[in-house]
Design a protein around this motif. Sequence first.
Motif, PDB file in Angstrom:
ATOM      1  N   PHE A 198      12.135  16.089 -15.275  1.00 58.18           N
ATOM      2  CA  PHE A 198      12.644  15.886 -13.920  1.00 58.18           C
ATOM      3  C   PHE A 198      14.023  16.545 -13.827  1.00 58.18           C
ATOM      4  N   PRO A 199      14.400  17.215 -12.720  1.00 63.49           N
ATOM      5  CA  PRO A 199      13.723  17.287 -11.423  1.00 63.49           C
ATOM      6  C   PRO A 199      12.731  18.429 -11.265  1.00 63.49           C
ATOM      7  N   GLU A 200      12.574  19.299 -12.285  1.00 64.28           N
ATOM      8  CA  GLU A 200      11.613  20.408 -12.140  1.00 64.28           C
ATOM      9  C   GLU A 200      10.212  19.870 -11.837  1.00 64.28           C
ATOM     10  N   SER A 201       9.869  18.726 -12.404  1.00 64.48           N
ATOM     11  CA  SER A 201       8.522  18.162 -12.228  1.00 64.48           C
ATOM     12  C   SER A 201       8.271  17.693 -10.793  1.00 64.48           C
ATOM     13  N   ALA A 202       9.321  17.696  -9.961  1.00 64.01           N
ATOM     14  CA  ALA A 202       9.176  17.173  -8.592  1.00 64.01           C
ATOM     15  C   ALA A 202       9.046  18.279  -7.551  1.00 64.01           C
ATOM     16  N   ASP A 254       0.817  -1.228   0.000  1.00 63.60           N
ATOM     17  CA  ASP A 254       0.000   0.000   0.000  1.00 63.60           C
ATOM     18  C   ASP A 254       0.849   1.276   0.000  1.00 63.60           C
ATOM     19  N   LYS A 255       2.146   1.136  -0.237  1.00 59.77           N
ATOM     20  CA  LYS A 255       3.023   2.321  -0.258  1.00 59.77           C
ATOM     21  C   LYS A 255       2.726   3.186  -1.493  1.00 59.77           C
ATOM     22  N   PRO A 256       2.947   4.502  -1.346  1.00 60.90           N
ATOM     23  CA  PRO A 256       2.782   5.349  -2.538  1.00 60.90           C
ATOM     24  C   PRO A 256       3.916   5.121  -3.536  1.00 60.90           C
ATOM     25  N   LEU A 257       3.574   5.167  -4.809  1.00 69.56           N
ATOM     26  CA  LEU A 257       4.589   5.084  -5.877  1.00 69.56           C
ATOM     27  C   LEU A 257       4.487   6.359  -6.705  1.00 69.56           C
ATOM     28  N   HIS A 258       5.608   7.091  -6.794  1.00 69.06           N
ATOM     29  CA  HIS A 258       5.642   8.327  -7.581  1.00 69.06           C
ATOM     30  C   HIS A 258       6.374   8.069  -8.890  1.00 69.06           C
ATOM     31  N   LEU A 259       5.691   8.362  -9.997  1.00 70.02           N
ATOM     32  CA  LEU A 259       6.248   8.092 -11.328  1.00 70.02           C
ATOM     33  C   LEU A 259       6.510   9.413 -12.042  1.00 70.02           C
ATOM     34  N   PHE A 260       7.762   9.577 -12.474  1.00 69.69           N
ATOM     35  CA  PHE A 260       8.184  10.819 -13.133  1.00 69.69           C
ATOM     36  C   PHE A 260       8.624  10.525 -14.567  1.00 69.69           C
ATOM     37  N   ASP A 261       8.058  11.267 -15.499  1.00 70.52           N
ATOM     38  CA  ASP A 261       8.496  11.149 -16.897  1.00 70.52           C
ATOM     39  C   ASP A 261       8.003  12.380 -17.661  1.00 70.52           C
ATOM     40  N   THR A 262       8.711  12.720 -18.722  1.00 70.42           N
ATOM     41  CA  THR A 262       8.190  13.773 -19.599  1.00 70.42           C
ATOM     42  C   THR A 262       6.926  13.285 -20.286  1.00 70.42           C
ATOM     43  N   PHE A 263       6.833  11.947 -20.477  1.00 76.95           N
ATOM     44  CA  PHE A 263       5.818  11.299 -21.295  1.00 76.95           C
ATOM     45  C   PHE A 263       5.820  11.896 -22.706  1.00 76.95           C
ATOM     46  N   GLU A 264       6.959  12.465 -23.074  1.00 77.20           N
ATOM     47  CA  GLU A 264       7.175  12.955 -24.442  1.00 77.20           C
ATOM     48  C   GLU A 264       8.539  12.503 -24.936  1.00 77.20           C
ATOM     49  N   ALA A 284       9.099   8.250 -26.602  1.00 80.16           N
ATOM     50  CA  ALA A 284       7.896   9.032 -26.266  1.00 80.16           C
ATOM     51  C   ALA A 284       6.713   8.078 -26.124  1.00 80.16           C
ATOM     52  N   TYR A 285       5.952   8.250 -25.070  1.00 78.27           N
ATOM     53  CA  TYR A 285       4.763   7.417 -24.848  1.00 78.27           C
ATOM     54  C   TYR A 285       3.824   8.189 -23.928  1.00 78.27           C
ATOM     55  N   GLY A 286       2.545   8.160 -24.227  1.00 75.60           N
ATOM     56  CA  GLY A 286       1.598   9.058 -23.560  1.00 75.60           C
ATOM     57  C   GLY A 286       1.262   8.683 -22.116  1.00 75.60           C
ATOM     58  N   LEU A 287       1.093   9.702 -21.308  1.00 71.97           N
ATOM     59  CA  LEU A 287       0.712   9.532 -19.899  1.00 71.97           C
ATOM     60  C   LEU A 287      -0.604   8.760 -19.758  1.00 71.97           C
ATOM     61  N   GLU A 288      -1.606   9.090 -20.576  1.00 69.95           N
ATOM     62  CA  GLU A 288      -2.925   8.459 -20.434  1.00 69.95           C
ATOM     63  C   GLU A 288      -2.831   6.953 -20.649  1.00 69.95           C
ATOM     64  N   ASP A 289      -1.983   6.537 -21.606  1.00 71.93           N
ATOM     65  CA  ASP A 289      -1.832   5.097 -21.870  1.00 71.93           C
ATOM     66  C   ASP A 289      -1.208   4.383 -20.669  1.00 71.93           C
ATOM     67  N   VAL A 290      -0.234   5.033 -20.028  1.00 66.66           N
ATOM     68  CA  VAL A 290       0.399   4.415 -18.854  1.00 66.66           C
ATOM     69  C   VAL A 290      -0.602   4.361 -17.698  1.00 66.66           C
ATOM     70  N   GLN A 291      -1.364   5.437 -17.537  1.00 66.39           N
ATOM     71  CA  GLN A 291      -2.366   5.457 -16.456  1.00 66.39           C
ATOM     72  C   GLN A 291      -3.385   4.327 -16.643  1.00 66.39           C
ATOM     73  N   LYS A 292      -3.761   4.091 -17.903  1.00 63.04           N
ATOM     74  CA  LYS A 292      -4.720   3.015 -18.193  1.00 63.04           C
ATOM     75  C   LYS A 292      -4.083   1.653 -17.886  1.00 63.04           C
ATOM     76  N   TYR A 293      -2.829   1.506 -18.298  1.00 65.51           N
ATOM     77  CA  TYR A 293      -2.114   0.236 -18.092  1.00 65.51           C
ATOM     78  C   TYR A 293      -2.001  -0.104 -16.598  1.00 65.51           C
ATOM     79  N   LEU A 294      -1.801   0.911 -15.766  1.00 65.70           N
ATOM     80  CA  LEU A 294      -1.581   0.676 -14.322  1.00 65.70           C
ATOM     81  C   LEU A 294      -2.833   0.976 -13.487  1.00 65.70           C
TER      82      LEU A 294
END
Length: 231
Positions: A150-154, A98-108, A127-137
């Motif tokens: 990254f690291p600006e995205s954090a 139940d631990k949080p998992l933080h995923l960082f990517d440009t997704f571009e 390059a691979y879209g964020l929505e597709d990864v969200q659906k997969y997981l």
Amino acid sequence: MWLKNRFVQKLGGGWLESFGLRTWSNLQFASLSSRKDAEVIRILREIHREKRSLLSAFEQYIVYALGKAQSKKYDGAFAEVGVYKGASARLLCEVKGDKPLHLFDTFEGLPEAAEQDRQVHRQGQYAYGLEDVQKYLSNYANVHYHKGLFPESAVDVPVQSYAFAHFDVDLYEGTLGCLEYFYPKMIHGGIMLSHDYSLLAGVEQAFTEFFADKPEEVIDLPTTQCLVFKL
Ligand SMILES: C[S@@+](CC[C@H](N)C(=O)[O-])C[C@H]1O[C@@H](n2cnc3c(N)ncnc32)[C@H](O)[C@@H]1O
């Protein structure tokens, strides 16, 4: 270093990379299947068959085994920088509980390369879209997505203690950014694992420079990976 970069440039990102990886992984799975837990191998094979992963079977096993150990023994969040289609992130989802998992990517795809990596990869590669990864997981709970460089995205991520951080960004600056960001946030006994340490010269250089004045040792694994235990 030049030779190593040239070798990867010839293989990187194309059908030769995925064909070579699949063939190599099938041999590794034959070896793993004779010795390891059948349920773990079933999960790894399933991920391998989905053709999303850029990790060999042995590399997948290492992510899975280290993640599982960290999840059992320590508090602290999980993170991955360099998600692509989400294959190694799925491994982390399988073991994180139940631990949080933080995923960082440009997704571009990959950002512009620095001098250290110039010969290796193309900007926008993987390059691979964020929505597709969200659906997969989507079957896994407590997964947090951070799109952007990254690291600006954090900057707005409030987490201050990580038990396990997996890096797979291919480039010198990105790897150095991962180390600068996560090192102070790793719990004692926390693990930082990176893909491509012995394959991509920029990744190795970032680790060598960063740990030159730190007490931890960079442990070079027989795969392309390296790991560091935070003291
Ligand atoms: C080799 S792929 C990751 C493969 C994935 N871990 C797997 O198991 O299949 C590299 C990823 O790193 C991402 N990336 C590289 N540098 C980055 C940075 N500075 N910030 C965010 N994402 C980055 C790219 O967008 C790409 O998706």
